[in-house]
Design a protein around this motif. Structure first.
Motif, PDB file in Angstrom:
ATOM      1  N   UNK A   1      31.811  30.857  32.117  1.00 22.38           N
ATOM      2  CA  UNK A   1      30.525  30.259  31.783  1.00 22.38           C
ATOM      3  C   UNK A   1      30.693  28.841  31.285  1.00 22.38           C
ATOM      4  N   UNK A   2      29.564  28.133  31.222  1.00 28.26           N
ATOM      5  CA  UNK A   2      29.497  26.787  30.658  1.00 28.26           C
ATOM      6  C   UNK A   2      28.658  26.869  29.391  1.00 28.26           C
ATOM      7  N   UNK A   3      29.250  26.520  28.261  1.00 31.96           N
ATOM      8  CA  UNK A   3      28.535  26.499  26.989  1.00 31.96           C
ATOM      9  C   UNK A   3      28.242  25.046  26.645  1.00 31.96           C
ATOM     10  N   UNK A   4      26.984  24.744  26.407  1.00 38.18           N
ATOM     11  CA  UNK A   4      26.553  23.359  26.254  1.00 38.18           C
ATOM     12  C   UNK A   4      26.329  23.038  24.778  1.00 38.18           C
ATOM     13  N   UNK A   5      26.670  21.825  24.398  1.00 41.36           N
ATOM     14  CA  UNK A   5      26.535  21.341  23.027  1.00 41.36           C
ATOM     15  C   UNK A   5      25.990  19.920  23.087  1.00 41.36           C
TER      16      UNK A   5
END
Length: 361
Positions: free
Chosen positions: A49-53
């Motif tokens: 997954x891609x976790x965005x911040x």
């Protein structure tokens, strides 16, 4: 069986990764997203997954760009996008303004802080090919996704930390039991023995949330740092840019957007399309190359690394210690130089493959 970078067949399990990113459409974060999707199609990597911040952009904008990215690449059903922290643990705008007024210098890049925070979807800027139409952000938060994934795959997950470290700090603070289960963290962050970029001493990712960096650097996990020390020496020039954007046999939506967003420089005027001597760093992309083949790094050192959280002239500054480190730090690998020619061949190949991405048979 998968092919290594030198073409040798090796029996291996595809590494599982989480991309923790202040995502953008086709700057370094978005470029890494393309590279990761193509590697996954080859069976060389498994992107959980891609976790965005928030960092380069506010969280809402980063999520919108990430959703369109996976949809554009045809992997939206395989790579989920998870929304994470919108604000740093410690920095706020008043503190930042006070710091920069007292201690000017660097390029002054503020990322998200340089524009108003979007309050609704109406405030977002669409990528050149429009917003995602059918790919939705996942219900779980980025922090919960990191925690759940690490518990589901103990000892297997590498986190590519290519933005501020807020999500990782929150996940490990709230669930310290996952710390020994994380295989490794590979960062793009810090400026160890070179000047910073946002400020004279601090690199942007760690400056944006120095408290988070201070927390994560102390975790007893295998860690690799890809700092400005090396990224400053890996510059894309016009010849490399042209291999991506001007090869008539390799025209895709990715290469078209790459040209539109990278061809004219950060000011929209001075870039590869207007200045044959223009160059730019491609920071985050080095992390995934290192993960896939550590011999891309031609020089590394093992040191302890700390980050300053003093809210002064050195806020966010990284310091390496060859010996006698402050208590609590973890020794880690710092990448100092890359095999630029071999890396750029790898980079160009992955960015110019057919889109949508098709899984290998």
């Amino acid at each position: 069986m998968v092919a290594g970078c030198g073409g040798t067949l090796q029996t291996t399990t595809a590494p599982k990764i989480i991309i923790d990113s202040d995502y953008n459409t086709m700057s370094d974060d978005g470029q890494l997203g393309v590279m990761a999707a193509q590697l996954q199609a080859q069976g060389q990597i498994e992107v959980l997954g891609i976790t965005v911040v928030s960092g380069n952009q506010w969280l809402k904008q980063g999520v919108a760009d990430a959703l369109k990215s996976v949809e554009r690449l045809g992997v939206g059903d395989r790579i989920g996008v998870y929304a994470g922290a919108n604000y740093a643990l410690s920095h706020d705008y008043a503190t930042i303004q006070r710091e920069l007024a007292q201690f000017p210098g660097g390029d002054g890049y503020l990322g998200a802080w340089s524009s108003p925070e979007p309050k609704s979807d109406a405030d977002l800027v669409a990528p050149p090919d429009g917003f995602a139409t059918h790919t939705k952000v996942q219900d779980r938060s980025a922090v919960d996704f990191i925690v759940d994934s690490v518990k589901q795959h103990p000892g297997e997950i590498t986190i590519l930390a290519i933005g501020p470290l807020t999500n990782i700090a929150l996940a490990t603070r709230q669930h310290p039991e996952i710390v020994p289960m994380i295989k490794q963290i590979i960062y793009m962050g810090g400026a160890i023995d070179v000047p910073g970029n946002t400020t004279p001493t601090a690199e942007f990712n760690w400056w944006f949330d120095p408290e988070a960096a201070h927390t994560v650097l102390r975790l007893p996990i295998k860690q690799v740092v890809v700092p400005l020390d090396v990224t400053d020496t890996v510059k894309m020039n016009k010849a490399t840019y042209d291999r991506i954007t001007h090869d008539p046999s390799k025209q895709t939506i990715v290469t078209q957007i790459f040209k539109q967003l990278n061809g004219y420089g950060f000011d929209g005027k001075n870039g590869f399309e207007t200045n044959p001597n223009y160059t730019t760093s491609i920071w985050d992309t080095l992390t995934i190359a290192y993960l896939m083949d550590s011999t891309f790094a031609t020089q590394t050192v093992d040191e302890w690394v700390d980050v300053d959280t003093s809210f002064g002239a050195n806020d966010g500054k990284a310091t390496g210690y060859a010996s006698n480190p402050p208590a609590g730090l973890q020794k880690m690998t710092i990448v100092k130089r890359f095999d630029n020619a071999r890396f750029f061949d790898y980079y160009v190949d992955l960015l110019t493959r057919p889109v949508p991405v098709k899984p290998s048979n």
